[in-house]
Design a protein around this motif. Sequence first.
Motif, PDB file in Angstrom:
ATOM      1  N   CYS A  22       0.824  -1.211   0.000  1.00 63.44           N
ATOM      2  CA  CYS A  22       0.000   0.000   0.000  1.00 63.44           C
ATOM      3  C   CYS A  22       0.858   1.260   0.000  1.00 63.44           C
ATOM      4  CB  CYS A  22      -0.947  -0.001   1.200  1.00 63.44           C
ATOM      5  SG  CYS A  22      -2.260  -1.237   1.114  1.00 63.44           S
ATOM      6  N   ILE A  23       1.915   1.258   0.800  1.00 66.69           N
ATOM      7  CA  ILE A  23       2.793   2.432   0.878  1.00 66.69           C
ATOM      8  C   ILE A  23       3.455   2.702  -0.476  1.00 66.69           C
ATOM      9  CG2 ILE A  23       4.958   3.302   1.858  1.00 66.69           C
ATOM     10  CD1 ILE A  23       4.169   1.955   4.500  1.00 66.69           C
ATOM     11  N   CYS A  24       4.002   1.654  -1.089  1.00 69.30           N
ATOM     12  CA  CYS A  24       4.654   1.812  -2.400  1.00 69.30           C
ATOM     13  C   CYS A  24       3.655   2.319  -3.435  1.00 69.30           C
ATOM     14  CB  CYS A  24       5.249   0.481  -2.847  1.00 69.30           C
ATOM     15  SG  CYS A  24       6.633  -0.097  -1.846  1.00 69.30           S
ATOM     16  N   PHE A  25       2.450   1.745  -3.406  1.00 68.78           N
ATOM     17  CA  PHE A  25       1.419   2.152  -4.364  1.00 68.78           C
ATOM     18  C   PHE A  25       1.012   3.607  -4.139  1.00 68.78           C
ATOM     19  CE2 PHE A  25      -3.061   2.675  -5.525  1.00 68.78           C
ATOM     20  CZ  PHE A  25      -3.018   2.311  -6.855  1.00 68.78           C
ATOM     21  N   ILE A  26       0.776   3.986  -2.890  1.00 66.81           N
ATOM     22  CA  ILE A  26       0.322   5.347  -2.579  1.00 66.81           C
ATOM     23  C   ILE A  26       1.376   6.377  -2.959  1.00 66.81           C
ATOM     24  CG2 ILE A  26      -0.229   6.913  -0.677  1.00 66.81           C
ATOM     25  CD1 ILE A  26      -1.600   4.485   0.693  1.00 66.81           C
ATOM     26  N   ILE A  27       2.642   6.083  -2.679  1.00 67.53           N
ATOM     27  CA  ILE A  27       3.720   7.019  -3.040  1.00 67.53           C
ATOM     28  C   ILE A  27       3.766   7.238  -4.546  1.00 67.53           C
ATOM     29  CG2 ILE A  27       6.227   7.311  -3.122  1.00 67.53           C
ATOM     30  CD1 ILE A  27       6.369   5.961  -0.378  1.00 67.53           C
ATOM     31  N   LEU A  28       3.671   6.155  -5.308  1.00 65.04           N
ATOM     32  CA  LEU A  28       3.685   6.279  -6.766  1.00 65.04           C
ATOM     33  C   LEU A  28       2.440   7.007  -7.269  1.00 65.04           C
ATOM     34  CD1 LEU A  28       5.021   2.739  -7.756  1.00 65.04           C
ATOM     35  CD2 LEU A  28       6.233   4.918  -7.966  1.00 65.04           C
ATOM     36  N   TYR A  29       1.294   6.726  -6.637  1.00 62.95           N
ATOM     37  CA  TYR A  29       0.042   7.384  -7.003  1.00 62.95           C
ATOM     38  C   TYR A  29       0.139   8.893  -6.759  1.00 62.95           C
ATOM     39  CZ  TYR A  29      -5.096   7.870  -7.324  1.00 62.95           C
ATOM     40  OH  TYR A  29      -6.370   8.205  -7.684  1.00 62.95           O
ATOM     41  N   LEU A  30       0.596   9.291  -5.565  1.00 57.69           N
ATOM     42  CA  LEU A  30       0.710  10.712  -5.240  1.00 57.69           C
ATOM     43  C   LEU A  30       1.741  11.402  -6.137  1.00 57.69           C
ATOM     44  CD1 LEU A  30       0.534  10.607  -1.336  1.00 57.69           C
ATOM     45  CD2 LEU A  30      -1.239  11.361  -2.931  1.00 57.69           C
ATOM     46  N   ASN A  31       2.808  10.701  -6.446  1.00 58.37           N
ATOM     47  CA  ASN A  31       3.811  11.264  -7.344  1.00 58.37           C
ATOM     48  C   ASN A  31       3.219  11.514  -8.735  1.00 58.37           C
ATOM     49  OD1 ASN A  31       6.751  11.859  -8.034  1.00 58.37           O
ATOM     50  ND2 ASN A  31       6.280  10.232  -9.504  1.00 58.37           N
ATOM     51  N   ARG A  32       2.329  10.601  -9.155  1.00 55.69           N
ATOM     52  CA  ARG A  32       1.681  10.749 -10.463  1.00 55.69           C
ATOM     53  C   ARG A  32       0.863  12.032 -10.537  1.00 55.69           C
ATOM     54  NH1 ARG A  32      -0.680  12.037 -14.321  1.00 55.69           N
ATOM     55  NH2 ARG A  32      -2.083  10.850 -15.667  1.00 55.69           N
ATOM     56  N   ILE A  33       0.219  12.431  -9.429  1.00 57.73           N
ATOM     57  CA  ILE A  33      -0.622  13.632  -9.434  1.00 57.73           C
ATOM     58  C   ILE A  33       0.061  14.801  -8.722  1.00 57.73           C
ATOM     59  CG2 ILE A  33      -2.761  12.318  -9.588  1.00 57.73           C
ATOM     60  CD1 ILE A  33      -3.152  12.726  -6.595  1.00 57.73           C
ATOM     61  N   HIS A  34       1.389  14.700  -8.603  1.00 56.22           N
ATOM     62  CA  HIS A  34       2.205  15.768  -8.003  1.00 56.22           C
ATOM     63  C   HIS A  34       1.750  16.088  -6.581  1.00 56.22           C
ATOM     64  CE1 HIS A  34       3.777  16.188 -12.037  1.00 56.22           C
ATOM     65  NE2 HIS A  34       2.567  16.424 -12.493  1.00 56.22           N
ATOM     66  N   PHE A  35       1.319  15.050  -5.860  1.00 56.33           N
ATOM     67  CA  PHE A  35       0.929  15.124  -4.456  1.00 56.33           C
ATOM     68  C   PHE A  35      -0.255  16.072  -4.194  1.00 56.33           C
ATOM     69  CE2 PHE A  35       5.113  13.318  -4.430  1.00 56.33           C
ATOM     70  CZ  PHE A  35       5.069  12.386  -3.408  1.00 56.33           C
ATOM     71  N   LYS A  36      -1.039  16.334  -5.239  1.00 56.12           N
ATOM     72  CA  LYS A  36      -2.274  17.122  -5.072  1.00 56.12           C
ATOM     73  C   LYS A  36      -3.412  16.150  -4.758  1.00 56.12           C
ATOM     74  CE  LYS A  36      -0.698  20.697  -8.298  1.00 56.12           C
ATOM     75  NZ  LYS A  36      -0.953  21.381  -9.598  1.00 56.12           N
ATOM     76  N   TYR A  37      -3.386  15.642  -3.529  1.00 53.08           N
ATOM     77  CA  TYR A  37      -4.307  14.563  -3.156  1.00 53.08           C
ATOM     78  C   TYR A  37      -5.767  14.999  -3.107  1.00 53.08           C
ATOM     79  CZ  TYR A  37      -3.610  16.793   1.392  1.00 53.08           C
ATOM     80  OH  TYR A  37      -3.519  17.702   2.413  1.00 53.08           O
TER      81      TYR A  37
END
Length: 436
Positions: free
Chosen positions: A245-260
């Motif tokens: 989950c951590i690896c996935f979330i980090i990559l996900y947030l990086n994809r959207i430039h951490f604009k969660y």
Amino acid sequence: MGFYLLLQKTLKVSKFKKKFIEFLKLVFPSTGIEFIILLFFLVVYGCLGSYIAIHYKIIFDSRIPWDAYFSFDNKSIVMTGGSFERHPLSYYFFKRIRQLGLLFSDGKMDGNFRFALAWFSNIAVSMSIVQVFKYLKNIIQLPLFICILLILFLGSFSTTILLSFTPENFTYTFLLLTLFNYYSALKLRKDQKIPALALVFSGIGIGGLTITNIAKVFVPVAFEKDVFKSWKKFGNAVFRIILTCICFIILYLNRIHFKYDNIFSKTNEQYEKFSNVNSTPIWDMILSYFFGGNVLFSNFIVTDRNNMQGYKYKGLLMDVYSSWIPYLFIATLLVLVFLSYFRNFRNKLVQILIISFLLDIIIHCVMRFGLHTSFIYGGHFVFVYPLLIGWLFNSYKNSPKTLSGLMVIFCILFAYLVINNYLRMVEFFSFLNTYY
């Protein structure tokens, strides 16, 4: 000391080599019959996809971003990977697909580009069917004849036919899910745990293409040996899930430039858009679209579309079934699935398939997300049908009369499926000839 280090290094190389060979055998055909099956579907789907790519523009037309046929978003997916809230990491995957296609077509988005896209899809779907065959042959250990019947049955589904030439997230999710199901079944059959690295890569790959599918990666972990009887094993399982989950979330947030904040607003917007369709009774959409449309083509509707920039085009959609025979087909198929579940209730591998399937049922039938177009989501779960029927046949291996009766029913379903889907594909080509 030098000899010891050399020996240790040699053993590490040998271990790596062994793991690499095991990986190749897992992913690719490893026996003669598996190569024949792969070649067969590559040829069949390849002829279909190549003809469509060369003679028609429907696979990819830069003017048509979505809904040219059955709500697939071909151009949008190829160019962007799809919406980040549903397909968070597919942008990176389809960037490579697009680059390879353009390399084949000398940088032009023409017939050669469409041809490349169709063949990428063909390879993914054909490899998926090989994974299902491996599961039937090596996990369920069915006779070869029954294995071949079941994969031909799967290969005739509306979903597998359409995905074999369609550049979509579902096409590649189909491959990753069938591969992971086979891999996890191998591990659990040997009472082994799923390694952390394998879980992380599976979570990123499967969840990255369609976010809701990441939950399916964690289902087999709950069925590892003694995972709820030993605090050490339970803790290790929790650690592997959290790490994934951590690896996935980090990559996900990086994809959207951490604009969660965008995740919540866009997800709510998509849910409202795809869950508030009331033109058809819920029960009919569930049977005709969710359970049926992925397997058995229904009636087609030609619609008027536009790309919001002035270009108008025709789209093709599935309608609900208009005859009682398709409903009987789907009802019979579901009876076989439920019978398989009850016959194999204590089988953890069957429980994994059913729970994974149940996640899709909750998302599309209970929450009603995309229920009116759920026939396009078949790559997420349609392989469950032949696997559960395979388990059903296996449960009656010592009851020849009952097994013979089930085979007769299955063959009738198979024959009707092939005839119906062939006739519908003729209609599909008529649509292509008229508009594309």
